[in-house]
Write an enzyme that holds these catalytic residues in place. Structure first.
Site, PDB file in Angstrom:
ATOM      1  CE  LYS A 262      -9.864 -47.243 -60.373  1.00  0.00           C
ATOM      2  NZ  LYS A 262     -10.929 -48.277 -60.341  1.00  0.00           N
ATOM      3  CG  ASP A 267     -10.427 -50.300 -55.249  1.00  0.00           C
ATOM      4  OD1 ASP A 267     -10.925 -49.906 -54.171  1.00  0.00           O
ATOM      5  OD2 ASP A 267     -11.105 -50.603 -56.255  1.00  0.00           O
ATOM      6  CE  LYS A 274     -11.878 -53.697 -54.975  1.00  0.00           C
ATOM      7  NZ  LYS A 274     -13.001 -53.961 -55.873  1.00  0.00           N
ATOM      8  CG  ASP A 285      -8.178 -50.039 -59.126  1.00  0.00           C
ATOM      9  OD1 ASP A 285      -8.556 -50.307 -60.275  1.00  0.00           O
ATOM     10  OD2 ASP A 285      -8.925 -49.562 -58.251  1.00  0.00           O
ATOM     11  CG  ASP A 344     -15.007 -51.684 -54.341  1.00  0.00           C
ATOM     12  OD1 ASP A 344     -13.918 -51.150 -54.628  1.00  0.00           O
ATOM     13  OD2 ASP A 344     -15.231 -52.905 -54.458  1.00  0.00           O
ATOM     14  CD  GLU A 346     -12.026 -47.264 -56.591  1.00  0.00           C
ATOM     15  OE1 GLU A 346     -13.044 -47.916 -56.313  1.00  0.00           O
ATOM     16  OE2 GLU A 346     -11.134 -47.705 -57.335  1.00  0.00           O
ATOM     17  NE  ARG A 348     -18.440 -46.227 -60.841  1.00  0.00           N
ATOM     18  CZ  ARG A 348     -19.301 -47.207 -61.073  1.00  0.00           C
ATOM     19  NH1 ARG A 348     -20.587 -46.947 -61.181  1.00  0.00           N
ATOM     20  NH2 ARG A 348     -18.876 -48.453 -61.211  1.00  0.00           N
TER      21      ARG A 348
HETATM   22  N1  BES Z   1     -10.999 -51.476 -59.370  1.00  0.00           N
HETATM   23  C1  BES Z   1     -12.297 -52.030 -59.284  1.00  0.00           C
HETATM   24  C2  BES Z   1     -12.694 -52.798 -60.524  1.00  0.00           C
HETATM   25  C3  BES Z   1     -12.052 -54.147 -60.713  1.00  0.00           C
HETATM   26  C4  BES Z   1     -12.458 -55.235 -59.964  1.00  0.00           C
HETATM   27  C5  BES Z   1     -11.107 -54.319 -61.684  1.00  0.00           C
HETATM   28  C6  BES Z   1     -11.884 -56.467 -60.181  1.00  0.00           C
HETATM   29  C7  BES Z   1     -10.554 -55.571 -61.922  1.00  0.00           C
HETATM   30  C8  BES Z   1     -10.935 -56.645 -61.167  1.00  0.00           C
HETATM   31  C9  BES Z   1     -13.324 -50.920 -59.109  1.00  0.00           C
HETATM   32  O1  BES Z   1     -12.923 -49.839 -58.352  1.00  0.00           O
HETATM   33  C10 BES Z   1     -14.486 -51.523 -58.402  1.00  0.00           C
HETATM   34  O2  BES Z   1     -14.321 -51.906 -57.275  1.00  0.00           O
HETATM   35  N2  BES Z   1     -15.632 -51.585 -59.058  1.00  0.00           N
HETATM   36  C11 BES Z   1     -16.793 -52.180 -58.500  1.00  0.00           C
HETATM   37  C12 BES Z   1     -17.966 -51.312 -58.844  1.00  0.00           C
HETATM   38  C13 BES Z   1     -19.237 -51.696 -58.119  1.00  0.00           C
HETATM   39  C14 BES Z   1     -19.105 -51.382 -56.654  1.00  0.00           C
HETATM   40  C15 BES Z   1     -20.385 -50.922 -58.727  1.00  0.00           C
HETATM   41  C16 BES Z   1     -16.939 -53.575 -59.077  1.00  0.00           C
HETATM   42  O3  BES Z   1     -16.643 -53.769 -60.260  1.00  0.00           O
HETATM   43  O4  BES Z   1     -17.308 -54.468 -58.345  1.00  0.00           O
HETATM   44 ZN    ZN Z   2     -10.909 -49.465 -58.341  1.00  0.00          ZN
HETATM   45 MN    MN Z   3     -13.219 -50.131 -56.284  1.00  0.00          MN
END
Ligand code: BES
Ligand code: ZN
Ligand code: MN
Length: 498
Positions: A262, A267, A274, A285, A344, A346, A348
Site C-alpha cells: 500500500k 491519507d 480524518k 500510510d 477513508d 481507501e 483496500r
Molecule cells: N491508513 C488508515 C489506517 C490507519 C489508521 C493506520 C490509523 C494506522 C493508524 C486507513 O486508510 C483507514 O483510514 N482506515 C479506516 C477504515 C475505516 C474507515 C473502515 C480506519 O481504520 O479507521
Molecule cells: Zn490509509
Molecule cells: Mn484511510
C-alpha cells in the site's frame, strides 16, 4: 554503517570502543582481548552491577590509547538465545555507541549459543547493529538544537578469533540492514517530499542499483486498464498516481512470488476527513510500499533463487472537488462494483486493483500484500504483532515462520466467511466498509475478493510500521521498516509446491 570482518584479533588494533557481548551470568572477557580489558571486565563482574541480562549495557573507560573504552552488552539467558535476541543485543550496542565521539568500533563475535545459529552470527550481528545505528535527520541542520544526535558510528570491525562466522555472513547481514533502513527512510520522509512520483524515483534507483526490471504505469494507462477503485482514490489529489512494478528474475529460478504494498503517500481520509489529531502520522500510510521497495533492494543484493515481483499502487487520499464521495460506486479492475461508504477506507480500494492486476499480469504462485490498513488492527494487536488474513493456511505457516526468523512477528486473524457478509453491498456487489467491530478482519476479507484462488496472505502493519517501543534494533521513533526482513526471509525459504 560499513562492516569489515577479521578472523584474527591481536589486541593491537585500535578501536574507539571495543564491544563485548555476554550471556547472562557469564561475564568473562574472551582470551583474545587485552589484559586490561580482561581485568576491567573481571572487576565489573565482581561488582555484579552488570550480569548480562537482556538490554543491559555498561561502558568501561580504559587507560589504553588503542582501546579507550569497552562496551559490555547483555545477551540474556543463553538457552533462549535466538536470532531476534541476538539481533536486539547488537541493536542495543549500536544505540549505546551512538552518542560517543568515535569513528570506528570493534566487536568480538561471542563464542556462545546453539551450533546451528553460530555460523549466522556475522549476519545477525551486522544486521542488528546497522538497524540500531539508524537515524533519520536530513532536516536537522542546527548542531546545537540539543536534539540532533551526534555523528553516528560509521565503521564497525567484526572480530572473529574463534572462527565462528564468516565475511560472507557479515556482508549478508549488512545488506539486510541496509534494506530495512532504506524502507525506514522512505517512510520517514515528509509527505510533501515522498509523493507518488518520488516513490517511483526511489524504486527506479533501487532497480538500477540491483539490476531489476522496473516499469511505472501512469494515470492515463491505469484509467485505460479500468482500475476504477485505484483511480477513484487518486482523483482527489493534484499528485499523479503511479503503479510501480519491479521485477527480480534470477536465472534458474522456480516459481514466482508477488509482493504488493500500500503506497498512500498521505491519507487525510478524503471527503470522509480524518480528525486533525496526529494526522501527520498518515505520511506513514505508504509503509507497505516502503517494505516492498526495501525487500526488492535486499533481494537484489542477496539473490535468492525465486522470481519476485513488487507491485506498488501509489497515490494520495485527499478531499477535493473532484474527489470520490460517499455513495459513489466504482468499477474495479476485476469487474466488481463497489459502493464507497467511507472514503477513508481507501487502502483496500487501491490494493484490490493492484492485487488483481499483479495476479493477472505476473501469474505468481503466491502473493503477500502489506498495508497500514486499519486502525482496528492497532486496537486488536497493539504495536508488537502484525495481523494476517489468508486464503491458504499452508502459505500462512510459511509467512509466520519467516516472520519469526526476521523478528517481524505475525499473528493470524480469523477469516470465517460470516465476517464477509457485512461487505455485501446494498446498491453494488460490494461496499467498502463493514462495522467498526472486527474492522481489521473485514478489511482483509474485502481484499480476498480480488485474489481468487492464488495462495495469499494479507499483512496489516498499521500497528507495527511506526510508533513501536524502541527496544533493541527498533528506532525510538518513526518508521520501523517492518516487513522487509520477513519478505527477504520468505524469498530465501520459499519453495514452489511446498
Ligand atoms: N491508513 C488508515 C489506517 C490507519 C489508521 C493506520 C490509523 C494506522 C493508524 C486507513 O486508510 C483507514 O483510514 N482506515 C479506516 C477504515 C475505516 C474507515 C473502515 C480506519 O481504520 O479507521
Ligand atoms: Zn490509509
Ligand atoms: Mn484511510
Amino acid at each position: 554503517m560499513e562492516f569489515s570482518y577479521a578472523s584474527t584479533f591481536s589486541g593491537k588494533e585500535s578501536f574507539g570502543c571495543l564491544v563485548l557481548l555476554f550471556p547472562q551470568d557469564r561475564v568473562r572477557a574472551p582470551a583474545a582481548t587485552t589484559r586490561e580489558v580482561r581485568e576491567n571486565v573481571r572487576r565489573l563482574a565482581a561488582l555484579k552491577d552488570f550480569t548480562g541480562k537482556t538490554g543491559q549495557t555498561q561502558l568501561l573507560p580504559l587507560s589504553s590509547k588503542t582501546i579507550p573504552r569497552v562496551l559490555c552488552v547483555g545477551l540474556g539467558e543463553v538457552d533462549k538465545l535466538d536470532r531476534e535476541q541476538l539481533r536486539r543485543a547488537a541493536g542495543t550496542a549500536a544505540k549505546a555507541l551512538r552518542g560517543l565521539e568515535l569513528d570506528k568500533a570493534g566487536l568480538v563475535i561471542p563464542k556462545t549459543g546453539a551450533a546451528s545459529l553460530r555460523q549466522d552470527f556475522g549476519e545477525i550481528i551486522a544486521e542488528g547493529m546497522a538497524l540500531g545505528g539508524y537515524t533519520f535527520e536530513p532536516y536537522k541542520t542546527q548542531e546545537d538544537n540539543g536534539k540532533k544526535p551526534r555523528k553516528s558510528l560509521a565503521r564497525v570491525a567484526l572480530l572473529d578469533p574463534d572462527g565462528i562466522t564468516s565475511a560472507k555472513s557479515v556482508r549478508q547481514g549488512a545488506a539486510r540492514g541496509d534494506a530495512v533502513n532504506l524502507a525506514r527512510t522512505l517512510g520517514n520522509q515528509p509527505p510533501n517530499y515522498m509523493t507518488p512520483t518520488q516513490l517511483a524515483k526511489e524504486a527506479r534507483q533501487v532497480a538500477r542499483k540491483r539490476g531489476l526490471k522496473l516499469r511505472v504505469l501512469e494515470q492515463a494507462e491505469l484509467e485505460k486498464l479500468g482500475m476504477g477503485m485505484f483511480m477513484g482514490v487518486a482523483r482527489g489529489s493534484r499528485q499523479p498516481p503511479k503503479l510501480i512494478l519491479m521485477e527480480y528474475r534470477p536465472r534458474g529460478a522456480k516459481g514466482t512470488l508477488a509482493f504488493v504494498g500500500k503506497g498512500i503517500t498521505f491519507d487525510s481520509g478524503g471527503i470522509s476527513l480524518k480528525p486533525g489529531q496526529a494526522m501527520d502520522e498518515m505520511k506513514f500510510d505508504m509503509c507497505g510500499a516502503a517494505a516492498v521497495v526495501g525487500a526488492m533492494d535486499g533481494i537484489g543484493a542477496l539473490k535468492p533463487l525465486v522470481n519476485v515481483v513488487g507491485v506498488i499502487p501509489a497515490c494520495e487520499n485527499l478531499p477535493d472537488g473532484n474527489a470520490v464521495k460517499p455513495g459513489d460506486i466504482l468499477k474495479s479492475y476485476a469487474g466488481k462494483h463497489v459502493e464507497i461508504l467511507n472514503t477513508d477506507a481507501e487502502g483496500r480500494l487501491v490494493l484490490g486493483d493492484a492485487l488483481a492486476y499483479a495476479i493477472k499480469t505476473f501469474k505468481p504462485d503466491a502473493v503477500i500484500d502489506l498495508a497500514t490498513l486499519t486502525g482496528a488492527c492497532v486496537i486488536a494487536l497493539g504495536h508488537y504483532a502484525t495481523g494476517a488474513i489468508t486464503n491458504e493456511e499452508k502459505f500462512l505457516d510459511q509467512v509466520v515462520r519467516a516472520g519469526k526468523a526476521s523478528g517481524d512477528v505475525v499473528w493470524p486473524l480469523p477469516n470465517f466467511p460470516e465476517y464477509a457478509e457485512a461487505l455485501k453491498g446494498k446498491y453494488a456487489d460490494l461496499q467498502n466498509i463493514g462495522p467498526r467491530e472486527g474492522g481489521a478482519i473485514t478489511a482483509g476479507l474485502f481484499l480476498k475478493h480480488f485474489v481468487g484462488e492464488v495462495p495469499w496472505v494479507h499483512l496489516d502493519i498499521a500497528g507495527t510500521a511506526w510508533g513501536v517501543k524502541g527496544i533493541g534494533h527498533i528506532p525510538y521513533e518513526g518508521a520501523t521498516g517492518v516487513g522487509v526482513g520477513l519478505l527477504i526471509d520468505l524469498a530465501k525459504s520459499w519453495r514452489k509446491g511446498k
